[in-house]
Motif scaffolding. Sequence first.
Motif, short mmCIF file in Angstrom:
data_model
loop_
_atom_site.label_atom_id
_atom_site.label_comp_id
_atom_site.label_asym_id
_atom_site.label_seq_id
_atom_site.Cartn_x
_atom_site.Cartn_y
_atom_site.Cartn_z
N MET A 1 7.00 12.21 3.08
CA MET A 1 6.71 11.10 3.99
C MET A 1 6.90 9.79 3.24
O MET A 1 6.63 9.70 2.06
N ALA A 125 -5.81 15.21 22.12
CA ALA A 125 -4.81 14.29 21.52
C ALA A 125 -4.98 14.25 20.00
O ALA A 125 -3.99 14.18 19.25
N PHE A 126 -6.23 14.29 19.53
CA PHE A 126 -6.51 14.48 18.11
C PHE A 126 -6.67 15.98 17.92
O PHE A 126 -7.48 16.61 18.61
N SER A 260 -5.06 2.77 13.47
CA SER A 260 -3.89 3.64 13.32
C SER A 260 -2.66 2.86 13.74
O SER A 260 -2.72 2.09 14.69
N ARG A 265 3.30 4.54 7.63
CA ARG A 265 3.75 5.84 7.12
C ARG A 265 4.63 6.50 8.17
O ARG A 265 4.29 6.49 9.35
N HIS A 276 4.30 9.33 11.78
CA HIS A 276 3.57 10.40 11.08
C HIS A 276 2.45 10.95 11.96
O HIS A 276 1.67 11.79 11.52
N ILE A 277 2.38 10.46 13.18
CA ILE A 277 1.39 11.00 14.12
C ILE A 277 2.12 11.86 15.14
O ILE A 277 3.13 11.45 15.72
N THR A 308 -6.37 7.70 15.96
CA THR A 308 -5.18 8.56 15.92
C THR A 308 -4.85 9.04 17.34
O THR A 308 -3.69 9.01 17.77
N VAL A 312 -1.43 8.67 20.20
CA VAL A 312 -0.79 9.75 20.96
C VAL A 312 -0.79 9.43 22.45
O VAL A 312 0.19 9.69 23.15
P1 AMP Z 1 -4.26 8.17 10.97
O1 AMP Z 1 -3.57 7.28 9.99
O2 AMP Z 1 -5.75 8.16 10.87
O3 AMP Z 1 -3.78 7.97 12.37
O4 AMP Z 1 -3.89 9.65 10.56
C1 AMP Z 1 -2.59 10.11 10.52
C2 AMP Z 1 -2.60 11.48 9.87
O5 AMP Z 1 -3.30 12.39 10.71
C3 AMP Z 1 -1.22 12.08 9.69
O6 AMP Z 1 -0.66 11.71 8.46
C4 AMP Z 1 -1.52 13.58 9.79
O7 AMP Z 1 -2.01 14.04 8.56
C5 AMP Z 1 -2.65 13.63 10.79
N1 AMP Z 1 -2.21 13.75 12.19
C6 AMP Z 1 -1.00 13.48 12.75
N2 AMP Z 1 -1.03 13.66 14.09
C7 AMP Z 1 -2.29 14.06 14.39
C8 AMP Z 1 -2.95 14.41 15.60
N3 AMP Z 1 -2.34 14.37 16.78
N4 AMP Z 1 -4.25 14.80 15.50
C9 AMP Z 1 -4.89 14.85 14.31
N5 AMP Z 1 -4.33 14.51 13.14
C10 AMP Z 1 -3.05 14.11 13.17
#
Ligand code: AMP
Length: 352
Positions: A1, A125-126, A260, A265, A276-277, A308, A312
């Motif tokens: 990444m 979604a999470f 987020s 990233r 990355h999500i 996060t 989504v």
């Molecule tokens: P954040 O920066 O808190 O939004 O977290 C992003 C990180 O969460 C990513 O690098 C993954 O490791 C993880 N991730 C990605 N998509 C999801 C999702 N839909 N639900 C939970 N974790 C996720």
Amino acid sequence: MTRGRASALIFLAIASVLALSLPGCDDQPAVPAVPQAVRCESDFSAMSTDGQIIVYASNDTACHLAIAAAQQVLHDIETDISAFRADSEISAINSAAGAGAVAISPRTARAIQAAKDYSRLSGGAFNPLVGPIMQLWRTAADEQRLPSDDEIRAALSLLDLEQIKLAAGDGRHICRLERPGMMLDLGGMAKGWAADEAIAAARQVKGVRAVLVMIGGDGAGWSDPAWSRPWSFGIQNPRRPETREIADRLQALNLAVVTSGNYYRYFEIRGRRYSHIINPRTGLPVESDVLSATVTDADGGRADALATACMVLGAEGAVELLEGIEGAEGLILQMVDGRTVARRTSGYQGEK
Ligand code: AMP
Ligand code: MG
């Protein structure tokens, strides 16, 4: 990444205790006298980013003990829940997926249970089981090819929360993932959750009046209500991360503020950037109209997971989700025809 430079923090770590103890004068309201406090701070690196702990306490010893307690907790959490460390408890659980249960610490058990709760709250979604999908996109980026439909379908079949089994007895905790290939990834909630845990540890030290823990651009602050000095948080403008320009500011005695965004990233495949999500319904990186989603909540892990989830769900769904959760508020910066539109939940306490 791929990662941006450290300066491209989504959330600006400018939290500071406001100088509310200034003596009253004509154009300033008088404030009650408050006891003096000493301030100490410490910078650290954890969870692939830089962080900062700031403590106010009645004396130097308490101040430094509180910093040490917070640092120890952050270190323990990283050792236990990082999916990138081969020796972490989460990696042990992932390695044993489909084969058996793994003994874990009470804290890791709490984190996994919280992840399941946050997932349900977000309507899926999470999803903390996105590990195999993240792995798929990481490999795709390494090999500069898009994952095949079959690969995505296979990874999507490993997202069932019911197949995370947690059990406790005789002071022991165990966790088992039921199917081979399942993988926990708590990266979507880890920073907010860890900030809360670190604050809880620092607060145990007698004489501590306020604690702030920032991890990257995410963080949480607590200030003793009797001391009544709020922390001030700045939310960075996601369109100008290099300038540290502030999109909004808010103050609170006890709050996590987690953001987020997509730009910091990402996976890069054949010159195109992918978030990355991941959308757990499609297995694809999100293509959201949300530039950044900032969630405020007294529960840091929940704020992080919800932020996060907001990425989504898109701006409309994000506001709807947060409006339905008591205590959670948000500032969603939405891209509309090339312009940034700020959408706030009804209880959001920002200054703008
Ligand atoms: P954040 O920066 O808190 O939004 O977290 C992003 C990180 O969460 C990513 O690098 C993954 O490791 C993880 N991730 C990605 N998509 C999801 C999702 N839909 N639900 C939970 N974790 C996720
Ligand atoms: Mg998050």
